[in-house]
Design a protein around this motif. Sequence first.
Motif, PDB file in Angstrom:
ATOM      1  N   ASN A   1      87.643 133.275  22.789  1.00 21.44           N
ATOM      2  CA  ASN A   1      88.103 132.968  21.435  1.00 21.44           C
ATOM      3  C   ASN A   1      88.011 134.232  20.594  1.00 21.44           C
ATOM      4  O   ASN A   1      86.978 134.903  20.554  1.00 21.44           O
ATOM      5  CB  ASN A   1      87.240 131.867  20.803  1.00 21.44           C
ATOM      6  CG  ASN A   1      87.816 131.404  19.473  1.00 21.44           C
ATOM      7  OD1 ASN A   1      88.782 130.665  19.438  1.00 21.44           O
ATOM      8  ND2 ASN A   1      87.207 131.843  18.380  1.00 21.44           N
ATOM      9  N   ALA A   2      89.095 134.568  19.926  1.00 18.27           N
ATOM     10  CA  ALA A   2      89.132 135.745  19.058  1.00 18.27           C
ATOM     11  C   ALA A   2      89.790 135.347  17.747  1.00 18.27           C
ATOM     12  O   ALA A   2      90.905 134.811  17.748  1.00 18.27           O
ATOM     13  CB  ALA A   2      89.903 136.886  19.718  1.00 18.27           C
ATOM     14  N   ASP A   3      89.082 135.581  16.640  1.00 23.98           N
ATOM     15  CA  ASP A   3      89.675 135.270  15.339  1.00 23.98           C
ATOM     16  C   ASP A   3      88.956 136.043  14.237  1.00 23.98           C
ATOM     17  O   ASP A   3      87.971 136.745  14.483  1.00 23.98           O
ATOM     18  CB  ASP A   3      89.643 133.766  15.052  1.00 23.98           C
ATOM     19  CG  ASP A   3      88.236 133.185  15.077  1.00 23.98           C
ATOM     20  OD1 ASP A   3      87.265 133.965  15.159  1.00 23.98           O
ATOM     21  OD2 ASP A   3      88.094 131.953  15.022  1.00 23.98           O
ATOM     22  N   ASP A   4      89.470 135.924  13.039  1.00 23.17           N
ATOM     23  CA  ASP A   4      88.892 136.568  11.871  1.00 23.17           C
ATOM     24  C   ASP A   4      87.960 135.591  11.169  1.00 23.17           C
ATOM     25  O   ASP A   4      88.343 134.452  10.886  1.00 23.17           O
ATOM     26  CB  ASP A   4      89.987 137.002  10.886  1.00 23.17           C
ATOM     27  CG  ASP A   4      90.832 138.147  11.421  1.00 23.17           C
ATOM     28  OD1 ASP A   4      90.338 138.858  12.309  1.00 23.17           O
ATOM     29  OD2 ASP A   4      91.966 138.321  10.952  1.00 23.17           O
TER      30      ASP A   4
ATOM     31  N   ASP B   1      79.431 136.695  25.916  1.00 20.73           N
ATOM     32  CA  ASP B   1      79.620 138.046  25.386  1.00 20.73           C
ATOM     33  C   ASP B   1      80.212 137.921  23.992  1.00 20.73           C
ATOM     34  O   ASP B   1      81.228 137.225  23.799  1.00 20.73           O
ATOM     35  CB  ASP B   1      80.562 138.857  26.277  1.00 20.73           C
ATOM     36  CG  ASP B   1      79.971 139.097  27.657  1.00 20.73           C
ATOM     37  OD1 ASP B   1      78.870 139.654  27.730  1.00 20.73           O
ATOM     38  OD2 ASP B   1      80.614 138.703  28.643  1.00 20.73           O
ATOM     39  N   TYR B   2      79.559 138.595  23.039  1.00 16.35           N
ATOM     40  CA  TYR B   2      80.038 138.556  21.650  1.00 16.35           C
ATOM     41  C   TYR B   2      80.342 139.985  21.230  1.00 16.35           C
ATOM     42  O   TYR B   2      79.569 140.904  21.489  1.00 16.35           O
ATOM     43  CB  TYR B   2      78.973 137.956  20.730  1.00 16.35           C
ATOM     44  CG  TYR B   2      79.434 137.776  19.307  1.00 16.35           C
ATOM     45  CD1 TYR B   2      80.203 136.684  18.939  1.00 16.35           C
ATOM     46  CD2 TYR B   2      79.104 138.707  18.324  1.00 16.35           C
ATOM     47  CE1 TYR B   2      80.630 136.513  17.631  1.00 16.35           C
ATOM     48  CE2 TYR B   2      79.520 138.547  17.016  1.00 16.35           C
ATOM     49  CZ  TYR B   2      80.287 137.450  16.676  1.00 16.35           C
ATOM     50  OH  TYR B   2      80.711 137.284  15.374  1.00 16.35           O
TER      51      TYR B   2
ATOM     52  N   ILE C   1      85.037 138.350  18.662  1.00 18.10           N
ATOM     53  CA  ILE C   1      85.489 137.833  19.958  1.00 18.10           C
ATOM     54  C   ILE C   1      84.298 137.182  20.661  1.00 18.10           C
ATOM     55  O   ILE C   1      83.232 137.794  20.784  1.00 18.10           O
ATOM     56  CB  ILE C   1      86.054 138.951  20.856  1.00 18.10           C
ATOM     57  CG1 ILE C   1      87.260 139.625  20.192  1.00 18.10           C
ATOM     58  CG2 ILE C   1      86.432 138.407  22.222  1.00 18.10           C
ATOM     59  CD1 ILE C   1      87.760 140.843  20.951  1.00 18.10           C
ATOM     60  N   VAL C   2      84.496 135.951  21.089  1.00 24.73           N
ATOM     61  CA  VAL C   2      83.491 135.247  21.889  1.00 24.73           C
ATOM     62  C   VAL C   2      84.110 134.934  23.239  1.00 24.73           C
ATOM     63  O   VAL C   2      85.193 134.346  23.316  1.00 24.73           O
ATOM     64  CB  VAL C   2      83.034 133.942  21.212  1.00 24.73           C
ATOM     65  CG1 VAL C   2      81.953 133.265  22.056  1.00 24.73           C
ATOM     66  CG2 VAL C   2      82.515 134.199  19.810  1.00 24.73           C
ATOM     67  N   SER C   3      83.457 135.341  24.299  1.00 25.96           N
ATOM     68  CA  SER C   3      83.941 134.998  25.637  1.00 25.96           C
ATOM     69  C   SER C   3      82.762 134.524  26.477  1.00 25.96           C
ATOM     70  O   SER C   3      81.611 134.881  26.215  1.00 25.96           O
ATOM     71  CB  SER C   3      84.630 136.195  26.304  1.00 25.96           C
ATOM     72  OG  SER C   3      83.720 137.262  26.479  1.00 25.96           O
TER      73      SER C   3
END
Length: 674
Positions: A256-259, A295-296, A352-354
């Motif tokens: 997930n990637a966002d502002d 991973d952040y 970004i959270v993966s």
Amino acid sequence: MACNRNLDEIEMNRNILTPLAYSSISIKDLVTDSSLVENADGSLSMIFREEAGSFGLAGMLDTMVKIKPFKQTLTLESLELMTLDITQKYTMGEMLEQANLGFTPPDGSIIPGAFLPTEINDLPPIELDISEFLVEAVLDSGFLDLTFENQFPIKIESVQIEIRNTDDNTLVLSETFTDIDTGSTQSRTIDLAQQLNGDPIKGELTATLSQVKLESQDGKAVPINYEDYIALNAKIRDVKVHSATAVYPEQEVLYNADDVKLIGLDQIELTEGVMRAAGIKVEAFNTLPDTLYIDYELPRVTKNGVPFTFAVAIPPSENGQPNKIEQYFNFDGYNVDFRGENLDTVNAFYNIVSGHIKQSEEPISLSLDDTLSIFITMETAVPEYLKGYLGNSIETFKDSTTFDLPDFLNDGQIQFEQVNANLVIENGIGATGKLTLNKMDGYNTSSGATASLSAINNSVDIPKSTDNFPSLIPTASVTTIPLQGATDMINESCNLIVYDLEAELNPNGNVPAYNNFVYYDSEMKASLEVEIPLKMSIDALMLSDTVDFKEVNDVEGITSGTLFLLADNGFPIQLQPKLYFLDEFGNLSDSLSTDEMIEAGIVDVATGKVESITESRLAFSFDQTRIENILGARKVIIEATFDTPNQAIRALYSDYVLDLKLTAKFNYRSVEGL
């Protein structure tokens, strides 16, 4: 005849002159405040500055960079299975055995083709057992590659292939291959997810080759080689499952990637900054029966060009209950770009959270309905530097400040010729401003006297400071606003300043765009600066100086005496002194006064400056009753009333000095026997 002689006492006077005390007084002894400055011509001024208000963003910075605690519940985006590849062969020897020819042709022989069957049925099923890797799965996508290979010396006209779940014989698929020449292969790709249409596929599968039709070999001689074969290869690949009990390879299962937007900034729009102290708290919940590795990354939060990242491992859920971790990570000293992922916004962190799993050792059950809940909270956020647009805001300052003048100016007996005052604005903020002086009044809290200060232009534009990034020390702009009424304020000895100021930030708005900056210690500060040239008239101003007094040890026989105060006066001020004597404990023991004056120095009419020192000799007489009080003193206070002759306005210069010397003349009585 005898004669008697009388011994008479005979009184004799002797004059003895001895020095007892010294004092040298300059203007710096009278004005000890550090505000005293010497002008180029040697004349003196006092400069005082008192802060009258400050408009700072430093106190607000720790509330500027905040993100609302946000929760992301992330479901698994995909679950990939391992690629499975199985090949099963049927040899010529097995086929002949299955055909029941009534005889067994020797291996390596050649027989008439008429003896060979044209159709083979009931071949032994092929066990496609992949249960070691897959127990059961519902597919979202995936493909099955089937390859049939013919290494018989006979063309195969057709073969039907069926694959079923072994436990319940459910048909998974049925495919027919035709016209397979000897020594050739045919391949076909089946969309398994579409074929199954939501039905599960099992890890134990059975493939059967039914209705294997061989081309007729009548009239031909056929070589018999037991090792010749036909083969079926089944390759399951690119499988993504909705749910499965399987051995999973190492893979990324969520992304997930966002502002993330900053909150509570109103008009403020930030584009970049440097964090003085910053950190985030991460809470994560794992519902998976496997360890989830998170991973952040904040790609636009960097230090020495390296983005801020952290990695955590969340243990598997236990007994159906999610496991939890909570950790804190700081990014002090990091540069932050607040423009988001595409550099086209403001007040945003791009994050970004993966998550990934490692290859499991045995089958586990996972589903895309399994979730990761992650809470991210900005625990600390104190910027060292921010850039962008700081908004348009107006701050009003209605307050008061004490104005501490030297004690000798508070007696109200000095009149200054001219006093200058300025409102000095120091703008350490990287934004333009406007300052409006609504009111500024001085008050003498003892006498009740008042004086008003005013500006010719009460509303003044303030330039922004100069940015020196990355030194983190801006250069403040300085704006001076001349004020009227300062002479009255000082002559009335006003010691309280009441003010009403209004400061506006960015009066013209965001122009030029996003060009504001602010440092942790930045502020816009208004100060009242008063310059008092020491050009004044003095009337009955009382000042004093305490000096050591030389002890007179032998006072026996002293009948009276006179103290002489010898003065060399380089000031344009006349003085009438009085002497106070203190004993060894600091107690007043006696005092002496005189009507005589220490005359002022001689002033040059043209320049107004003392051109020659005036010498004065003042006498203080005392009798025998006061000898011990005076001559036994340890210190003497020389107190003087100061006046400028005829109340004339006189300037004071740095080289003006008053030298005082206290001497004594004693009268003794001597006794002689005759």
